[in-house]
Design an enzyme around this catalytic site. Structure first.
Site, PDB file in Angstrom:
ATOM      1  N   ASP A 184      -1.517  -0.840   5.829  1.00  0.00           N
ATOM      2  CA  ASP A 184      -1.838  -0.213   7.108  1.00  0.00           C
ATOM      3  C   ASP A 184      -3.338  -0.294   7.428  1.00  0.00           C
ATOM      4  O   ASP A 184      -3.773   0.213   8.438  1.00  0.00           O
ATOM      5  CB  ASP A 184      -1.406   1.272   7.140  1.00  0.00           C
ATOM      6  CG  ASP A 184      -2.332   2.150   6.331  1.00  0.00           C
ATOM      7  OD1 ASP A 184      -2.733   1.745   5.231  1.00  0.00           O
ATOM      8  OD2 ASP A 184      -2.680   3.237   6.814  1.00  0.00           O
ATOM      9  N   ASP A 234      -0.125   5.114   1.140  1.00  0.00           N
ATOM     10  CA  ASP A 234      -0.277   6.062   2.257  1.00  0.00           C
ATOM     11  C   ASP A 234      -0.107   5.376   3.606  1.00  0.00           C
ATOM     12  O   ASP A 234      -0.775   4.400   3.906  1.00  0.00           O
ATOM     13  CB  ASP A 234      -1.672   6.708   2.219  1.00  0.00           C
ATOM     14  CG  ASP A 234      -1.801   7.723   1.095  1.00  0.00           C
ATOM     15  OD1 ASP A 234      -0.880   8.534   0.929  1.00  0.00           O
ATOM     16  OD2 ASP A 234      -2.834   7.710   0.400  1.00  0.00           O
ATOM     17  N   SER A 248      -2.797   1.443  -4.347  1.00  0.00           N
ATOM     18  CA  SER A 248      -3.217   2.519  -3.450  1.00  0.00           C
ATOM     19  C   SER A 248      -4.584   3.086  -3.791  1.00  0.00           C
ATOM     20  O   SER A 248      -4.918   3.278  -4.966  1.00  0.00           O
ATOM     21  CB  SER A 248      -2.188   3.646  -3.525  1.00  0.00           C
ATOM     22  OG  SER A 248      -2.687   4.794  -2.885  1.00  0.00           O
ATOM     23  N   ALA A 249      -5.313   3.400  -2.749  1.00  0.00           N
ATOM     24  CA  ALA A 249      -6.595   4.098  -2.912  1.00  0.00           C
ATOM     25  C   ALA A 249      -6.370   5.606  -2.940  1.00  0.00           C
ATOM     26  O   ALA A 249      -7.318   6.385  -2.914  1.00  0.00           O
ATOM     27  CB  ALA A 249      -7.534   3.723  -1.776  1.00  0.00           C
ATOM     28  N   GLU A 272     -13.334   5.101   8.772  1.00  0.00           N
ATOM     29  CA  GLU A 272     -12.390   4.166   8.129  1.00  0.00           C
ATOM     30  C   GLU A 272     -11.609   3.368   9.166  1.00  0.00           C
ATOM     31  O   GLU A 272     -11.375   2.171   9.010  1.00  0.00           O
ATOM     32  CB  GLU A 272     -11.394   4.943   7.236  1.00  0.00           C
ATOM     33  CG  GLU A 272     -10.379   4.027   6.566  1.00  0.00           C
ATOM     34  CD  GLU A 272      -9.172   4.756   5.970  1.00  0.00           C
ATOM     35  OE1 GLU A 272      -9.303   5.914   5.542  1.00  0.00           O
ATOM     36  OE2 GLU A 272      -8.095   4.134   5.928  1.00  0.00           O
ATOM     37  N   ASP A 319       0.858  -1.170   0.000  1.00  0.00           N
ATOM     38  CA  ASP A 319       0.000   0.000   0.000  1.00  0.00           C
ATOM     39  C   ASP A 319       0.913   1.245   0.000  1.00  0.00           C
ATOM     40  O   ASP A 319       2.120   1.118   0.259  1.00  0.00           O
ATOM     41  CB  ASP A 319      -0.850  -0.068   1.274  1.00  0.00           C
ATOM     42  CG  ASP A 319      -1.536   1.219   1.575  1.00  0.00           C
ATOM     43  OD1 ASP A 319      -2.322   1.675   0.736  1.00  0.00           O
ATOM     44  OD2 ASP A 319      -1.288   1.793   2.659  1.00  0.00           O
ATOM     45  N   LYS A 363      -9.810  -3.362  -2.582  1.00  0.00           N
ATOM     46  CA  LYS A 363      -8.551  -3.779  -3.211  1.00  0.00           C
ATOM     47  C   LYS A 363      -8.569  -5.255  -3.598  1.00  0.00           C
ATOM     48  O   LYS A 363      -7.595  -5.764  -4.128  1.00  0.00           O
ATOM     49  CB  LYS A 363      -7.376  -3.454  -2.287  1.00  0.00           C
ATOM     50  CG  LYS A 363      -7.180  -1.952  -2.120  1.00  0.00           C
ATOM     51  CD  LYS A 363      -5.905  -1.619  -1.387  1.00  0.00           C
ATOM     52  CE  LYS A 363      -5.716  -0.118  -1.304  1.00  0.00           C
ATOM     53  NZ  LYS A 363      -4.462   0.233  -0.604  1.00  0.00           N
TER      54      LYS A 363
END
Ligand code: TMP
Length: 288
Positions: free
Chosen positions: A229, A42, A155-156, A87, A40, A204
């Site tokens: 994370d 961030d 990554s989002a 989240e 990932d 994902k």
């Protein structure tokens, strides 16, 4: 495990040390030819804090500096203040969070589209931002490149920002593939929206990479180091074929006490409030 002292540090938590030890031994035995890495971005490759200040995520980069108007910054912050606690709320299930995350990403992307930024603006915003790659990230990227180990960054966040952060603070090598939300531009270089399907933190496991031939082409690489994370990151390598050994490394940066049990159940290694890649690099060094 005694060969890797970083695994015994107090902020490194492992629920099943024998399992971790066996997976790492297998990876060392198989060597770098069998390894692939999925990470990932961030707060996994990038820092959560730097010198006591919270660092920007890809989206937050756009709120810094003077490029975007105040209405964007105010609304983007208000959205984050509302949605980020959801989240990271360990009391809600992923199923409960998914529609809320779709709502957040939709609103955030619509808001950015209203600003009609220019292609070159992203580079300027990144140069002046507080987004920071973790300490040790350059070594990590360079070693993977030197050993021709594929690195998928999934990554989002915003792909254009990730590419600029990596180019600015390290090197974007040709063994690296960044799958994320990319901005779409018209012929004048003005942003008109986002390309393709939206990637948010909890989808994902869906089409974005798994429908492509990425993992198919790597089927001889049976060993995977997965780094994330969020609990959604655990699904980043769901499309991988012929996996024999998977080592899931989770960075827990917020709500540590409340989330630790859950993270220890789902991730093989949990790293608490650390802004480096030291643990990952120590494992990698043994495999290379
Ligand atoms: P990741 O998949 O690289 O971790 O990126 C997703 C992170 O981006 C997630 O933790 C939430 C964050 N985010 C913002 O900070 N602002 C936003 O507007 C949106 C949509 C996401």
């Amino acid at each position: 495990m005694n060969d890797i002292p970083e695994l015994n540090l107090p902020h490194v938590r492992i629920a099943h040390p024998e399992h971790v030890s066996e997976v790492i031994q297998n990876m060392i035995k198989d060597g770098h030819d069998k390894l692939q890495v999925v990470a990932d971005f961030d707060r996994t490759l990038s820092k959560y804090t730097h010198r006591g200040q919270i660092c920007s995520t890809c989206h937050n980069v756009l709120e810094e500096g003077h490029v975007l108007p105040d209405f964007y910054k105010d609304e983007a912050r208000a959205l984050r203040d509302h949605y980020f606690p959801i989240e990271t709320n360990p009391k809600l299930t992923v199923e409960e969070k998914i529609p809320v995350m779709v709502e957040w990403w939709t609103k955030a992307h619509d808001l950015l589209t209203k600003c009609h930024i220019k292609r070159d603006d992203v580079r300027k915003m990144v140069e002046n931002s507080t987004a920071r790659l973790r300490d040790g990230c350059t070594w990590f990227f360079d070693q993977l490149q030197a050993s021709e180990i594929p690195l998928l960054i999934f990554s989002a966040g915003i792909g254009d920002v990730i590419i600029e952060v990596i180019k600015h603070q390290a090197t974007l090598h040709d063994n690296m593939k960044v799958v994320s939300n990319y901005l779409e531009y018209d012929e004048q270089g003005q942003m008109t929206g986002f390309q393709g399907d939206m990637i948010h933190v909890y989808n994902k496991n869906e089409g974005a990479i798994h429908d492509s031939d990425y993992f198919q082409n790597l089927e001889h690489r049976n060993n995977i180091i997965l780094m994330g994370d969020s609990l959604g990151d655990l699904h980043m390598a769901d499309g991988a074929v012929g996996v024999q050994n998977k080592l899931k490394i989770g960075f827990l940066n917020v709500k540590v006490a409340e989330s630790l049990d859950l993270y220890m159940k789902r991730y093989d290694i949990v790293i608490l409030e650390d802004e480096t890649l030291d643990v990952v690099n120590a494992i990698l060094q043994k495999v290379l």
